[in-house]
Scaffold this motif. Sequence first.
Motif, PDB file in Angstrom:
ATOM      1  N   ALA A  33       0.852  -1.210   0.000  1.00 20.00           N
ATOM      2  CA  ALA A  33       0.000   0.000   0.000  1.00 20.00           C
ATOM      3  C   ALA A  33       0.880   1.251   0.000  1.00 20.00           C
ATOM      4  N   ASN A  72       2.317   4.631   1.374  1.00 17.46           N
ATOM      5  CA  ASN A  72       2.465   5.117   2.763  1.00 17.46           C
ATOM      6  C   ASN A  72       3.402   6.316   2.769  1.00 17.46           C
ATOM      7  N   ASP A  90      -1.761   5.771   6.476  1.00 19.45           N
ATOM      8  CA  ASP A  90      -1.021   4.604   5.975  1.00 19.45           C
ATOM      9  C   ASP A  90      -1.787   3.316   6.294  1.00 19.45           C
ATOM     10  N   CYS A 124      -4.855   2.840   4.106  1.00 20.78           N
ATOM     11  CA  CYS A 124      -4.503   2.362   2.753  1.00 20.78           C
ATOM     12  C   CYS A 124      -4.208   0.856   2.780  1.00 20.78           C
ATOM     13  N   GLU A 179      -7.489  -1.188   3.227  1.00 21.42           N
ATOM     14  CA  GLU A 179      -8.286  -1.315   2.004  1.00 21.42           C
ATOM     15  C   GLU A 179      -7.616  -2.292   1.025  1.00 21.42           C
ATOM     16  N   ASN A 180      -6.283  -2.243   0.940  1.00 22.01           N
ATOM     17  CA  ASN A 180      -5.589  -3.225   0.080  1.00 22.01           C
ATOM     18  C   ASN A 180      -5.925  -4.651   0.521  1.00 22.01           C
TER      19      ASN A 180
END
Length: 189
Positions: A39, A41, A111, A114, A117-118
Motif C-alpha cells: 500500500a 504510505n 497509511d 490504505c 483497504e488493500n
Amino acid sequence: MKTNEVLDCIKRRRSIRTYTNRQISEEDLGLILEAATYAPNGMHLETWHFTAIQNTKKLRQLNSLIKKAFSKSDDPHLQERSKNEAYCCYYHASTLIIVSNEPLNWWASMDCACAIENMFLAANSLGIGSCWINQLGTTCDDSEVRSFITSLGVPKNHKVYGCVALGYADSTLIPKKKNVKTTTITIIK
Ligand SMILES: Cc1cc2nc3c(=O)[nH]c(=O)nc-3n(C[C@H](O)[C@H](O)[C@H](O)COP(=O)(O)O)c2cc1C
C-alpha cells in the motif's frame, strides 16, 4: 458500462459480519498481508505492523479483554456491550489482523487505512470476506489489553488504527444492496 477486474473487485467488496468456521489458508493469508505491505504510505517509511491472529483461544481472550476495557468506560453503549455475552467485536472471524503504527508518524492512520483497504480488496479477489474492526483502536491503551497485544507481537510504541476480520462469509446470507450517494462527487471542467 466499461469495467475490468479491479473495478469489479472494488464494487463487489462488502463488509462481512457472519463467518463460517473455515480458516483461510496460509497461502491466502500471505497474499493478503503482502497486499498490505504494497500500500502507499507517507514517505515510504513503512513504520506499520501487521499482527495476524489465527488462534481461536487468543481471539476469544482478546475479545474478553476488550469487553473488560469497555466495562471501565462511562459510555452506556460500551457498558451494555461489555455485559452482552454474545458480543464478539470480530464476529467470530477465523483470522484477525491487527494494524498498528507509530502514533508520532504524521501519516500513521492514513497509511494504515490504505493498507487495510488493500487487504479488503485482496481478500475479496480470493473469495474471502472481510470487515474493518475498530474496537481495539479505542482500547489498545487499556493496561490489560496492551500487555496482551504486546504478547501477540504488536510493537509497544504502536497504536492500533484498525483490525481486519477475515474469513468465509456464511453462504446463506444475501449481501445487502449498496446504495451510494450521488451527491458526493464534483467534477469541474
Ligand atoms: C474507519 C472504519 C471503521 C469501521 N469500523 C467498523 C467496526 O468496528 N465494525 C463493523 O462492523 N464495521 C466497521 N466498519 C465498516 C463500515 O460499517 C462499512 O464499511 C460501511 O457500513 C459500508 O458498508 P460496506 O463496507 O459493506 O460497503 C468500519 C469502516 C471504516 C472505514
